[in-house]
Design a protein around this motif. Sequence first.
Motif, PDB file in Angstrom:
ATOM      1  N   THR A  70      -3.001  10.046  67.918  1.00 43.03           N
ATOM      2  CA  THR A  70      -4.190  10.787  67.483  1.00 43.03           C
ATOM      3  C   THR A  70      -3.874  12.198  66.995  1.00 43.03           C
ATOM      4  OG1 THR A  70      -4.624  11.507  69.774  1.00 43.03           O
ATOM      5  CG2 THR A  70      -5.709   9.482  69.016  1.00 43.03           C
ATOM      6  N   ILE A  71      -3.221  12.995  67.816  1.00 42.64           N
ATOM      7  CA  ILE A  71      -2.986  14.409  67.497  1.00 42.64           C
ATOM      8  C   ILE A  71      -1.672  14.622  66.761  1.00 42.64           C
ATOM      9  CG2 ILE A  71      -2.695  16.709  68.489  1.00 42.64           C
ATOM     10  CD1 ILE A  71      -4.508  15.834  70.784  1.00 42.64           C
ATOM     11  N   ARG A  72      -0.663  13.862  67.090  1.00 42.10           N
ATOM     12  CA  ARG A  72       0.676  14.087  66.541  1.00 42.10           C
ATOM     13  C   ARG A  72       0.828  13.796  65.048  1.00 42.10           C
ATOM     14  NH1 ARG A  72       6.149  14.269  67.416  1.00 42.10           N
ATOM     15  NH2 ARG A  72       7.374  12.856  66.129  1.00 42.10           N
ATOM     16  N   PRO A  73       0.264  12.693  64.509  1.00 38.42           N
ATOM     17  CA  PRO A  73       0.549  12.347  63.111  1.00 38.42           C
ATOM     18  C   PRO A  73       0.222  13.474  62.133  1.00 38.42           C
ATOM     19  CG  PRO A  73      -0.504  10.510  64.213  1.00 38.42           C
ATOM     20  CD  PRO A  73      -0.584  11.669  65.149  1.00 38.42           C
ATOM     21  N   ALA A  74       1.145  13.727  61.224  1.00 38.72           N
ATOM     22  CA  ALA A  74       0.956  14.758  60.196  1.00 38.72           C
ATOM     23  C   ALA A  74       1.897  14.451  59.043  1.00 38.72           C
ATOM     24  CB  ALA A  74       1.225  16.153  60.763  1.00 38.72           C
ATOM     25  N   VAL A  75       1.514  14.901  57.867  1.00 38.84           N
ATOM     26  CA  VAL A  75       2.356  14.782  56.679  1.00 38.84           C
ATOM     27  C   VAL A  75       2.537  16.181  56.104  1.00 38.84           C
ATOM     28  CG1 VAL A  75       2.549  13.880  54.333  1.00 38.84           C
ATOM     29  CG2 VAL A  75       1.633  12.425  56.148  1.00 38.84           C
ATOM     30  N   TYR A  76       3.799  16.569  55.900  1.00 42.05           N
ATOM     31  CA  TYR A  76       4.123  17.875  55.323  1.00 42.05           C
ATOM     32  C   TYR A  76       4.766  17.629  53.961  1.00 42.05           C
ATOM     33  CZ  TYR A  76       3.654  19.248  60.232  1.00 42.05           C
ATOM     34  OH  TYR A  76       3.191  19.436  61.511  1.00 42.05           O
ATOM     35  N   ALA A  77       4.242  18.296  52.949  1.00 37.86           N
ATOM     36  CA  ALA A  77       4.754  18.061  51.595  1.00 37.86           C
ATOM     37  C   ALA A  77       4.876  19.382  50.847  1.00 37.86           C
ATOM     38  CB  ALA A  77       3.824  17.116  50.830  1.00 37.86           C
ATOM     39  N   ASN A  78       5.949  19.502  50.080  1.00 31.61           N
ATOM     40  CA  ASN A  78       6.088  20.626  49.162  1.00 31.61           C
ATOM     41  C   ASN A  78       6.741  20.123  47.882  1.00 31.61           C
ATOM     42  OD1 ASN A  78       8.927  20.566  49.622  1.00 31.61           O
ATOM     43  ND2 ASN A  78       8.678  21.879  51.408  1.00 31.61           N
ATOM     44  N   GLU A  79       7.226  21.003  47.060  1.00 27.99           N
ATOM     45  CA  GLU A  79       7.766  20.601  45.766  1.00 27.99           C
ATOM     46  C   GLU A  79       9.102  19.874  45.884  1.00 27.99           C
ATOM     47  OE1 GLU A  79       7.964  23.962  43.224  1.00 27.99           O
ATOM     48  OE2 GLU A  79       5.805  24.300  43.204  1.00 27.99           O
ATOM     49  N   ARG A  85       5.397  12.731  59.878  1.00 26.91           N
ATOM     50  CA  ARG A  85       5.476  12.685  61.341  1.00 26.91           C
ATOM     51  C   ARG A  85       4.519  11.618  61.832  1.00 26.91           C
ATOM     52  NH1 ARG A  85       4.357  18.172  64.374  1.00 26.91           N
ATOM     53  NH2 ARG A  85       2.185  17.456  64.312  1.00 26.91           N
ATOM     54  N   ASN A  86       5.060  10.456  62.123  1.00 28.11           N
ATOM     55  CA  ASN A  86       4.291   9.321  62.620  1.00 28.11           C
ATOM     56  C   ASN A  86       4.316   9.314  64.147  1.00 28.11           C
ATOM     57  OD1 ASN A  86       3.352   8.357  60.182  1.00 28.11           O
ATOM     58  ND2 ASN A  86       5.040   6.929  59.873  1.00 28.11           N
ATOM     59  N   PRO A  87       3.594   8.390  64.793  1.00 32.98           N
ATOM     60  CA  PRO A  87       3.552   8.402  66.259  1.00 32.98           C
ATOM     61  C   PRO A  87       4.919   8.430  66.928  1.00 32.98           C
ATOM     62  CG  PRO A  87       1.862   6.944  65.439  1.00 32.98           C
ATOM     63  CD  PRO A  87       2.647   7.396  64.239  1.00 32.98           C
ATOM     64  N   PHE A  88       5.870   7.606  66.476  1.00 30.16           N
ATOM     65  CA  PHE A  88       7.145   7.503  67.172  1.00 30.16           C
ATOM     66  C   PHE A  88       8.353   7.843  66.305  1.00 30.16           C
ATOM     67  CE2 PHE A  88       4.575   4.079  69.408  1.00 30.16           C
ATOM     68  CZ  PHE A  88       4.176   4.928  70.437  1.00 30.16           C
ATOM     69  N   ARG A  89       8.122   8.226  65.047  1.00 28.29           N
ATOM     70  CA  ARG A  89       9.247   8.543  64.172  1.00 28.29           C
ATOM     71  C   ARG A  89       8.932   9.741  63.289  1.00 28.29           C
ATOM     72  NH1 ARG A  89      11.423   3.361  61.000  1.00 28.29           N
ATOM     73  NH2 ARG A  89       9.260   3.339  60.243  1.00 28.29           N
ATOM     74  N   VAL A  90       9.994  10.393  62.827  1.00 20.94           N
ATOM     75  CA  VAL A  90       9.871  11.469  61.847  1.00 20.94           C
ATOM     76  C   VAL A  90      10.738  11.084  60.655  1.00 20.94           C
ATOM     77  CG1 VAL A  90      10.262  13.903  61.343  1.00 20.94           C
ATOM     78  CG2 VAL A  90       9.478  13.222  63.620  1.00 20.94           C
ATOM     79  N   ILE A  91      10.125  11.011  59.479  1.00 25.57           N
ATOM     80  CA  ILE A  91      10.828  10.580  58.265  1.00 25.57           C
ATOM     81  C   ILE A  91      10.810  11.718  57.261  1.00 25.57           C
ATOM     82  CG2 ILE A  91      10.937   8.864  56.433  1.00 25.57           C
ATOM     83  CD1 ILE A  91       8.659   8.033  59.248  1.00 25.57           C
TER      84      ILE A  91
END
Length: 222
Positions: A70-79, A85-91
Amino acid sequence: MTSPAHEPQPSGPAYPDRVYRSPAGIVGGVLLLGIGGWLGIDAVVVGHGRTPWLALALLLFAVPLVTAFTIRPAVYANEERLRVRNPFRVIVLPWSQVAVVRSAYTNEVVSNAGEKFQLWAIPVSLRGRKKAARRVARGSSGGGALSGLGSGWRPTNPDAGPGDDLASGDRSMAELRDLHEGYRPGKEGEGEPAEVSVRWAWEVLGPIVAGAVVLGILLLVG
C-alpha cells in the motif's frame, strides 16, 4: 499524482525525479495499519497467556506486508532512467533499456530483453477511464464540441480521454511515455547503470519472514 522530488543516488542523475504513487493505496494502507495497530497493541496490553506473543508475531508479519502493498510502491522517473519500487523488488531501468511503457489491465514496463515489470504504484482504474470518457462526451456534446480537445492532447492510450480529462493513472503513463520517447542516447550520467538492475527488498521481506516463522512456531507449540 505527481510531485517533484529528489531521489538520492550515490552517483545518480542530476535531474529531479517525478514521483508517482497511489493516493488511494496510501490512504487504505494508513487506515489498515491504524486499525491493526490499535487491535494488536490492545491485545498485547490486556491479553493473557500466549495472546500478547501471538499479537506481537502477527504485527511483525502483517505491518511490513500491508506497508509493502500500500504505502511502499512508487515510481521515480527522470530524463535518464526509470526506478520502480514494487512491494518486494526495486527495479532500475535506464531509458536505453526500455522497449515500451504500456497499459492494459495493468500498467507495466518492458525491457529490451523482454522482461515485464508491473508498476504497482500506478494501478489501472477502469472506473476512472469510464468517468474520464463520460466527461469528454459531455464536453463534446455541449456548445463547444471541441472544448475538450486542447492543443496538448495526444492519443497515447486508446481508452483514455484527451488532455486533462485523462484518468489519473493514464496521465501518469502518458508522462512516462513522453520521457521514454524524449530519451536520446548519450544522456546517461557517468554513474548510470548500463543494464537493468533488479534487487529484492530484504528490508521488507526479512520482517515478514521472521514474523511468519515466529507465528508458525507459536501456533504449533499450542
